[in-house]
Design an enzyme around this catalytic site. Structure first.
Site, PDB file in Angstrom:
ATOM      1  N   MET A  41      -9.188   1.064  -3.641  1.00  0.00           N
ATOM      2  CA  MET A  41     -10.016   2.392  -3.996  1.00  0.00           C
ATOM      3  C   MET A  41     -11.413   2.225  -3.668  1.00  0.00           C
ATOM      4  O   MET A  41     -11.909   1.065  -3.919  1.00  0.00           O
ATOM      5  CB  MET A  41      -9.853   2.433  -5.611  1.00  0.00           C
ATOM      6  N   GLY A  42     -12.130   3.092  -3.291  1.00  0.00           N
ATOM      7  CA  GLY A  42     -13.574   3.131  -3.035  1.00  0.00           C
ATOM      8  C   GLY A  42     -14.468   2.664  -4.182  1.00  0.00           C
ATOM      9  O   GLY A  42     -15.344   1.821  -4.193  1.00  0.00           O
ATOM     10  N   ASN A  54     -13.171   6.878  -2.267  1.00  0.00           N
ATOM     11  CA  ASN A  54     -12.785   7.195  -0.928  1.00  0.00           C
ATOM     12  C   ASN A  54     -13.142   8.761  -0.869  1.00  0.00           C
ATOM     13  O   ASN A  54     -13.730   9.156   0.392  1.00  0.00           O
ATOM     14  CB  ASN A  54     -11.217   7.086  -0.768  1.00  0.00           C
ATOM     15  N   CYS A  76     -13.604   9.431  -7.213  1.00  0.00           N
ATOM     16  CA  CYS A  76     -12.788   8.814  -6.318  1.00  0.00           C
ATOM     17  C   CYS A  76     -13.938   8.181  -5.305  1.00  0.00           C
ATOM     18  O   CYS A  76     -14.254   9.137  -4.643  1.00  0.00           O
ATOM     19  CB  CYS A  76     -11.769   9.710  -5.725  1.00  0.00           C
ATOM     20  N   SER A 110      -1.068   7.572  -5.825  1.00  0.00           N
ATOM     21  CA  SER A 110      -2.228   7.872  -6.578  1.00  0.00           C
ATOM     22  C   SER A 110      -3.242   8.241  -5.390  1.00  0.00           C
ATOM     23  O   SER A 110      -4.150   8.619  -5.878  1.00  0.00           O
ATOM     24  CB  SER A 110      -2.576   6.584  -7.110  1.00  0.00           C
ATOM     25  N   SER A 111      -3.059   7.729  -4.027  1.00  0.00           N
ATOM     26  CA  SER A 111      -3.956   7.975  -2.943  1.00  0.00           C
ATOM     27  C   SER A 111      -3.968   9.408  -2.557  1.00  0.00           C
ATOM     28  O   SER A 111      -4.959   9.994  -1.701  1.00  0.00           O
ATOM     29  CB  SER A 111      -3.659   7.030  -2.024  1.00  0.00           C
ATOM     30  N   THR A 112      -2.893  10.106  -2.866  1.00  0.00           N
ATOM     31  CA  THR A 112      -2.673  11.411  -2.131  1.00  0.00           C
ATOM     32  C   THR A 112      -2.490  12.542  -3.286  1.00  0.00           C
ATOM     33  O   THR A 112      -2.046  13.510  -2.893  1.00  0.00           O
ATOM     34  CB  THR A 112      -1.598  11.375  -1.270  1.00  0.00           C
ATOM     35  N   SER A 113      -2.530  12.241  -4.465  1.00  0.00           N
ATOM     36  CA  SER A 113      -2.479  13.245  -5.778  1.00  0.00           C
ATOM     37  C   SER A 113      -3.731  13.804  -6.147  1.00  0.00           C
ATOM     38  O   SER A 113      -4.210  13.448  -7.486  1.00  0.00           O
ATOM     39  CB  SER A 113      -1.565  12.660  -6.616  1.00  0.00           C
ATOM     40  N   LYS A 114      -4.675  14.367  -5.449  1.00  0.00           N
ATOM     41  CA  LYS A 114      -5.933  14.326  -5.655  1.00  0.00           C
ATOM     42  C   LYS A 114      -6.437  15.862  -5.366  1.00  0.00           C
ATOM     43  O   LYS A 114      -5.976  16.475  -4.449  1.00  0.00           O
ATOM     44  CB  LYS A 114      -6.823  13.526  -5.089  1.00  0.00           C
ATOM     45  N   LYS A 156      -9.293   0.711 -13.870  1.00  0.00           N
ATOM     46  CA  LYS A 156      -8.593   0.052 -13.009  1.00  0.00           C
ATOM     47  C   LYS A 156      -8.266  -1.667 -13.445  1.00  0.00           C
ATOM     48  O   LYS A 156      -9.163  -2.078 -14.292  1.00  0.00           O
ATOM     49  CB  LYS A 156      -9.224  -0.013 -11.792  1.00  0.00           C
TER      50      LYS A 156
END
Length: 395
Positions: free
Chosen positions: A317-318, A106, A104, A66-70, A277
């Site tokens: 997550m930020g 971050n 997001c 989830s952190s890299t599918s943006k 979340k």
């Protein structure tokens, strides 16, 4: 047999906080993708490499988390007193959809830096040396974010000695202010959509749990770690390798989404994975972070673990950090109680990769809790820039 050739689109691959994404200027997208719709969604899925039944993203820019599918789109702002509009798409890994329902936090860091890199900020507002204040309109949730981006010799300063747990190397510090981050009526009507600081959340077939449901930064359902059989010290491997527990978390998340008014039927949750979340909290305990670093109980106010897109996040997550800071500032929430209770304007919490400090200023107005802003520090840097290529018939 004729085949459609690939096309190339100007793009920048950036890290922001503990996330990575592919950044585009709106004007650089193909004409059919400059407006919301199926073409844009298909383009972003192809860029990332989704949907991927192997959950590997071998044929795309995503990292199968989830952190890299943006993907991110920036443009000159349509709002007065803002520099840029920032639109964020969370691309599902194994299903064919892009979730536009939230922000997001971050990548908000990278949005400020990219706005300067991409020439979207008025040059007269960029100092030769110092800090450039980038006024960002977060178009998904209609909120203002202020990014304080360091500048050296007229360019974004990316290197530095600021360390962020969950990121391997130090970089330059970027301070983010999330102004009025609580929900102001679009979905639920208040920071606490149920009207309560703590609810008894009934989850069909699972049980009833104490829950704090808050819309600040991003809609989040907080439960106590011990109520669901955890310590709050867990790392990703303890959660993500257990499909039964992941399914239970999803059931809790769906029940929370229904109570918060974010969805009308449980089925809607399948295409709204990004929000809300779900996170679980506990009082401070000592543990070993995923890097091997020892986190002592006296170094943190509480522990928090959060799930994103159905998996435990490797750090935090930020936007969820904003929710944590805001909930901690309101006496009586589960987050506040885990941190020791009372009034507070900042907390340092432990997450799987280490610790993070976030500040928030909350107050009651006419009996309703509101938060004026939340503040935290992150970092960002360009990893690669040029063009991303996709088959010409991909969208």
């Amino acid at each position: 047999m004729a085949h459609v050739p690939q096309i190339k689109i100007p793009a920048t691959y950036m890290r922001g906080g503990t996330s990575k994404g592919v950044f585009f200027r709106l004007q650089d997208l193909p004409q059919s993708c400059q407006a919301p719709g199926a073409a844009r969604d298909k383009l972003f899925m192809r860029v990332i490499g989704s949907p991927d039944p192997y959950s590997a993203h071998i044929d795309g820019m995503g990292g199968a988390t989830s952190s890299t599918s943006k993907c991110v789109i920036l443009s000159k702002s349509s709002q007065p007193e803002h520099d840029v509009d920032y639109l964020y798409g969370q691309v599902s890994i194994d299903k064919a959809f892009v979730d536009w329902s939230g922000n997001c936090g971050n990548l908000s860091t990278a949005a400020g830096a990219f706005a300067i890199h991409a020439g979207l900020v008025d040059p007269s507002r960029i100092p030769d040396n110092g800090v450039c204040v980038v006024r960002i309109w977060q178009a998904n949730i209609h909120k203002t974010i202020i990014a304080h981006v360091p500048v050296s010799n007229g360019q974004v300063q990316e290197t530095g000695d600021f360390e962020l747990d969950g990121v391997t190397f130090p970089a330059a510090e970027i301070v983010l202010e999330f102004l009025d981050p609580s929900d102001d009526g679009e979905e639920g009507g208040s920071m606490f959509p149920t009207g309560n600081l703590v609810d008894d959340l009934e989850v069909p077939g699972v049980g009833t749990f104490k829950a704090t449901m808050i819309s600040a930064g991003i809609p989040t359902v907080f439960v106590n770690a011990e109520d669901i059989g955890y310590q709050g010290t867990e790392l990703r491997e303890a959660i993500n390798g257990d499909p039964v527990q992941l399914a239970r978390f999803e059931q809790i998340r769906v029940a929370g989404a229904l109570r918060m008014g974010l969805i009308k039927t449980a089925e809607e949750a399948t295409t709204r994975q990004h929000t809300p979340k779900i996170a679980f909290v506990s009082k401070p305990k000592s543990y070993q972070a995923s890097s091997g670093k020892r986190i002592e109980a006296n170094e943190v106010d509480l522990l928090v673990r959060a799930l994103s897109m159905g998996k435990l996040h490797h750090a935090m997550m930020g936007t969820c950090a904003v929710a944590i800071g805001t909930a901690a500032a309101v006496p009586g929430t589960l987050v506040n109680l885990a941190a020791g209770g009372g009034e507070r304007e900042a907390v340092r919490f432990g997450h799987p990769s280490g610790t993070l400090r976030v500040g928030a200023q909350a107050r009651q107005v006419d009996g309703q809790w509101t938060v004026t802003k939340a503040i935290m520090s992150r970092s960002a840097r360009i990893l690669m820039e040029g063009w991303v290529r996709v088959p010409g018939d991909a969208f």
